[in-house]
Motif scaffolding. Sequence first.
Motif, PDB file in Angstrom:
ATOM      1  N   ALA A 189       1.046  -1.208   0.030  1.00 27.29           N
ATOM      2  CA  ALA A 189       0.227   0.535   0.140  1.00 27.29           C
ATOM      3  C   ALA A 189       1.040   1.139  -0.483  1.00 27.29           C
ATOM      4  O   ALA A 189       0.614   1.935  -0.468  1.00 27.29           O
ATOM      5  CB  ALA A 189      -0.902   0.150   1.097  1.00 27.29           C
ATOM      6  N   VAL A 190       1.669   1.346   0.761  1.00 27.52           N
ATOM      7  CA  VAL A 190       2.949   2.480   0.438  1.00 27.52           C
ATOM      8  C   VAL A 190       3.378   2.379  -0.403  1.00 27.52           C
ATOM      9  O   VAL A 190       3.569   4.086  -0.950  1.00 27.52           O
ATOM     10  CB  VAL A 190       3.464   2.602   1.767  1.00 27.52           C
ATOM     11  N   ARG A 191       4.097   1.217  -0.904  1.00 26.20           N
ATOM     12  CA  ARG A 191       4.837   1.663  -2.312  1.00 26.20           C
ATOM     13  C   ARG A 191       4.515   2.098  -3.039  1.00 26.20           C
ATOM     14  O   ARG A 191       4.276   3.199  -4.768  1.00 26.20           O
ATOM     15  CB  ARG A 191       5.297   0.568  -2.971  1.00 26.20           C
ATOM     16  N   PHE A 192       2.669   1.984  -3.521  1.00 25.87           N
ATOM     17  CA  PHE A 192       1.116   2.424  -4.334  1.00 25.87           C
ATOM     18  C   PHE A 192       1.014   3.169  -4.096  1.00 25.87           C
ATOM     19  O   PHE A 192       1.418   3.570  -4.859  1.00 25.87           O
ATOM     20  CB  PHE A 192       0.148   1.360  -4.140  1.00 25.87           C
ATOM     21  N   PHE A 198       0.656   8.906  -6.092  1.00 31.37           N
ATOM     22  CA  PHE A 198       0.842  10.381  -5.522  1.00 31.37           C
ATOM     23  C   PHE A 198       1.983  11.251  -4.879  1.00 31.37           C
ATOM     24  O   PHE A 198       2.602  10.719  -4.240  1.00 31.37           O
ATOM     25  CB  PHE A 198       0.402  10.184  -4.122  1.00 31.37           C
ATOM     26  N   PRO A 199       3.758  10.687  -6.086  1.00 25.85           N
ATOM     27  CA  PRO A 199       4.706  10.960  -5.048  1.00 25.85           C
ATOM     28  C   PRO A 199       4.971  12.557  -4.466  1.00 25.85           C
ATOM     29  O   PRO A 199       3.853  13.585  -5.298  1.00 25.85           O
ATOM     30  CB  PRO A 199       5.584  11.312  -6.273  1.00 25.85           C
ATOM     31  N   SER A 200       5.581  12.867  -3.662  1.00 29.42           N
ATOM     32  CA  SER A 200       5.781  13.641  -3.317  1.00 29.42           C
ATOM     33  C   SER A 200       6.853  14.906  -4.379  1.00 29.42           C
ATOM     34  O   SER A 200       7.397  14.158  -4.814  1.00 29.42           O
ATOM     35  CB  SER A 200       7.093  14.180  -2.029  1.00 29.42           C
ATOM     36  N   SER A 201       6.195  15.960  -4.317  1.00 30.79           N
ATOM     37  CA  SER A 201       6.886  17.132  -4.853  1.00 30.79           C
ATOM     38  C   SER A 201       7.946  17.468  -4.920  1.00 30.79           C
ATOM     39  O   SER A 201       8.374  18.230  -5.601  1.00 30.79           O
ATOM     40  CB  SER A 201       5.517  18.100  -4.507  1.00 30.79           C
ATOM     41  N   LYS A 202       8.029  17.884  -3.464  1.00 27.71           N
ATOM     42  CA  LYS A 202       9.477  18.174  -3.367  1.00 27.71           C
ATOM     43  C   LYS A 202       9.526  16.981  -2.063  1.00 27.71           C
ATOM     44  O   LYS A 202       9.328  17.125  -1.105  1.00 27.71           O
ATOM     45  CB  LYS A 202       9.548  19.732  -3.077  1.00 27.71           C
TER      46      LYS A 202
END
Length: 156
Positions: A129-132, A137-141
């Motif tokens: 779940a965390v990897r998905f 929803f990747p961190s923007s910075k």
Amino acid sequence: MKWVEKSRERMHKQANSIGNFLVEGFHYLGLFAIGGVTACASIMAFLGMIEKGSVSVDDILLLFIYLELGAMVGIYFKTNHLPIRFLLYVAITALTRYLIGDVSHHKEPDVGLLYVCGGIFFLALSVLAVRFASYKFPSSKVIDATGEAIGDNIEK
């Protein structure tokens, strides 16, 4: 009244600077302490294996736990972020070590065995779940300890 406002702003900046210094100092002191204790514990465990003259799967998994803890400290030191995945990996390894130790000592199987296996399964699902979520929803910075954005993922 203008001098009062300037004095208040100057006092606020100085207090903020001192507070940041103390918090970051405690942060680095804690990281070095955790890293040092982890390294010391892994060396002592390794020397204990040599002294014992044999190595079990239990011992190897213990070294993996120390390795993950060390990696977690290193990543936290470099990025000021603690990847939750590493904590999940440590928990999975610890439960696996417990399970192998339980089974290898020929303890009678009981419902506790199912609980441990279920715990490992749910932790594995948590990693998934965390990897998905980080993929979707990747961190923007990424922010370093000074509050500055670092790395290639900086939004412009």
